[in-house]
Motif scaffolding. Structure first.
Motif, PDB file in Angstrom:
ATOM      1  N   LYS A   1       4.275  29.699 -31.698  1.00 53.21           N
ATOM      2  CA  LYS A   1       4.608  28.947 -31.309  1.00 53.21           C
ATOM      3  C   LYS A   1       5.225  28.850 -29.704  1.00 53.21           C
ATOM      4  N   GLU A   2       5.526  29.872 -29.300  1.00 53.81           N
ATOM      5  CA  GLU A   2       5.441  30.212 -27.820  1.00 53.81           C
ATOM      6  C   GLU A   2       4.173  30.520 -27.115  1.00 53.81           C
ATOM      7  N   ASP A   3       3.028  31.052 -27.814  1.00 52.07           N
ATOM      8  CA  ASP A   3       2.187  31.360 -27.388  1.00 52.07           C
ATOM      9  C   ASP A   3       0.543  30.441 -28.382  1.00 52.07           C
ATOM     10  N   ASN A   4       0.612  29.682 -28.510  1.00 49.81           N
ATOM     11  CA  ASN A   4       0.441  28.583 -29.286  1.00 49.81           C
ATOM     12  C   ASN A   4      -0.037  27.558 -29.041  1.00 49.81           C
ATOM     13  N   ASP A   5      -0.598  27.411 -28.410  1.00 50.69           N
ATOM     14  CA  ASP A   5      -0.382  26.259 -27.411  1.00 50.69           C
ATOM     15  C   ASP A   5      -1.514  24.556 -28.369  1.00 50.69           C
ATOM     16  N   LEU A   6      -1.974  24.599 -29.075  1.00 55.17           N
ATOM     17  CA  LEU A   6      -1.946  23.789 -30.173  1.00 55.17           C
ATOM     18  C   LEU A   6      -0.875  23.573 -31.340  1.00 55.17           C
ATOM     19  N   LEU A   7      -0.084  24.364 -31.552  1.00 52.62           N
ATOM     20  CA  LEU A   7       0.873  24.281 -32.281  1.00 52.62           C
ATOM     21  C   LEU A   7       2.833  24.080 -31.568  1.00 52.62           C
ATOM     22  N   LYS A   8       2.616  24.283 -30.457  1.00 56.81           N
ATOM     23  CA  LYS A   8       3.816  24.352 -29.666  1.00 56.81           C
ATOM     24  C   LYS A   8       4.544  23.488 -30.093  1.00 56.81           C
ATOM     25  N   HIS A   9       4.350  21.658 -30.594  1.00 55.93           N
ATOM     26  CA  HIS A   9       4.937  21.138 -31.127  1.00 55.93           C
ATOM     27  C   HIS A   9       5.400  20.699 -33.117  1.00 55.93           C
ATOM     28  N   PHE A  10       5.476  21.883 -33.098  1.00 55.46           N
ATOM     29  CA  PHE A  10       5.907  22.832 -34.122  1.00 55.46           C
ATOM     30  C   PHE A  10       7.096  23.271 -34.741  1.00 55.46           C
ATOM     31  N   ASP A  11       7.832  23.587 -35.486  1.00 52.30           N
ATOM     32  CA  ASP A  11       9.367  24.046 -35.525  1.00 52.30           C
ATOM     33  C   ASP A  11       8.892  25.613 -35.995  1.00 52.30           C
ATOM     34  N   LYS A  12       9.325  26.383 -35.133  1.00 51.88           N
ATOM     35  CA  LYS A  12       9.169  27.810 -35.230  1.00 51.88           C
ATOM     36  C   LYS A  12       9.215  28.029 -36.722  1.00 51.88           C
ATOM     37  N   ARG A  13       8.515  29.549 -37.244  1.00 49.08           N
ATOM     38  CA  ARG A  13       8.266  29.797 -38.561  1.00 49.08           C
ATOM     39  C   ARG A  13       8.280  30.977 -38.336  1.00 49.08           C
ATOM     40  N   ASP A  14       9.716  31.578 -39.045  1.00 52.89           N
ATOM     41  CA  ASP A  14      10.729  32.589 -39.136  1.00 52.89           C
ATOM     42  C   ASP A  14       9.782  33.568 -39.802  1.00 52.89           C
ATOM     43  N   ASP A  15       9.474  35.223 -39.074  1.00 52.71           N
ATOM     44  CA  ASP A  15      10.007  35.984 -39.990  1.00 52.71           C
ATOM     45  C   ASP A  15      10.548  36.208 -41.209  1.00 52.71           C
ATOM     46  N   ALA A  16      10.291  36.725 -42.638  1.00 52.29           N
ATOM     47  CA  ALA A  16      10.850  36.543 -43.844  1.00 52.29           C
ATOM     48  C   ALA A  16      10.936  38.016 -44.024  1.00 52.29           C
TER      49      ALA A  16
END
Length: 249
Positions: free
Chosen positions: A95-110
């Motif tokens: 989300k930090e580098d994706n301008d289109l999905l910046k408003h999304f909650d962060k998806r963490d690595d699992a």
């Protein structure tokens, strides 16, 4: 550590190569090199990916460290092998580098624990595996069935493979779902459900010398309907590849 235990597209090229080299290891074996990895990205706002990763693959007795994970492996009888490894599943977008999905909650690595069983036959090698989230991230699982075969030729070792991967509701919804607060005029709310993906690949391992090897892999992935229908997915089919050079100690 992350470069060693990724369970997405990057792990498969070295996994198959390492199986061909380490299946009968009884003492210390180590491979060291570099991998050039590339992939068509399937999520909106993400660019096609090209990375250079270090290539480290070590087995000492039952203990293994490599792109397929960190854990234990054990040969059972003459035709079977069992592995228990910890893996890391990368998020499908940043989300930090994706301008289109910046408003999304962060998806963490699992972090996941995977149990894998391989049965070797003269015709085909059959691998079944299940990995479950142990980091309370997506709280889901993935079950996998893969058919592959190591073919020794004068031009090196060829490993064709076909796999199906069933991902649970929780896993799909965490990475591909769209919550009501994330939805807008472009991205409608979406509840992810279980999906079954397919993968075809061909790996070639070529011994340059007795110690130096080249490993090349080309793969084609098809995403299941529940993932392909997500508003953040821009393509349901994509290609990936890897080129690795490593020294076998």
């Amino acid at each position: 550590m992350r470069t060693l235990v990724t369970t997405t597209k990057w792990s498969a090229p070295i996994l198959l190569a390492s199986v061909s080299l380490f299946a009968n290891a009884t003492e210390l074996n180590a491979n060291l090199g570099l991998s050039l990895l590339g992939e068509q990205n399937h999520v909106i706002g993400e660019d096609n990916d090209v990375k250079i990763h270090p290539y480290l693959n070590v087995q000492y007795g039952m203990f293994i460290v490599g792109p397929e994970g960190i854990g234990l492996t054990k040969k059972v009888g003459t035709n079977d092998q069992f592995s228990s490894v910890f893996l890391m599943r990368e998020s499908v977008f940043d989300k930090e580098d994706n301008d289109l999905l910046k408003h999304f909650d962060k998806r963490d690595d699992a972090t996941e624990l995977a149990l894998q069983w391989t049965h070797y036959t003269p015709i085909v090698d059959i691998t079944t595996a299940i990995s479950t989230d142990v980091s309370n991230t997506h709280e889901g699982y993935e079950a996998k069935l893969m058919l592959s075969k190591k073919l020794q030729t004068r031009l090196g070792t060829f490993i064709p493979a076909a796999a199906i991967q069933h991902q649970s509701d929780e896993l799909v919804d965490y990475y591909y779902g769209v919550s009501s607060k994330e939805s807008n005029s472009r991205f409608s709310a979406y509840k992810g459900e279980a999906a079954t993906n397919t993968n075809l690949s061909l790996t070639h391992v070529y011994p340059i010398t007795a110690k130096w090897h080249l490993a090349t892999r080309v793969a084609y992935d098809h995403l299941g309907e529940a993932i392909a229908d997500s508003p953040i997915v821009k393509r349901s089919n994509y290609w990936s590849g890897a080129f690795s050079v490593f020294y076998q100690f």
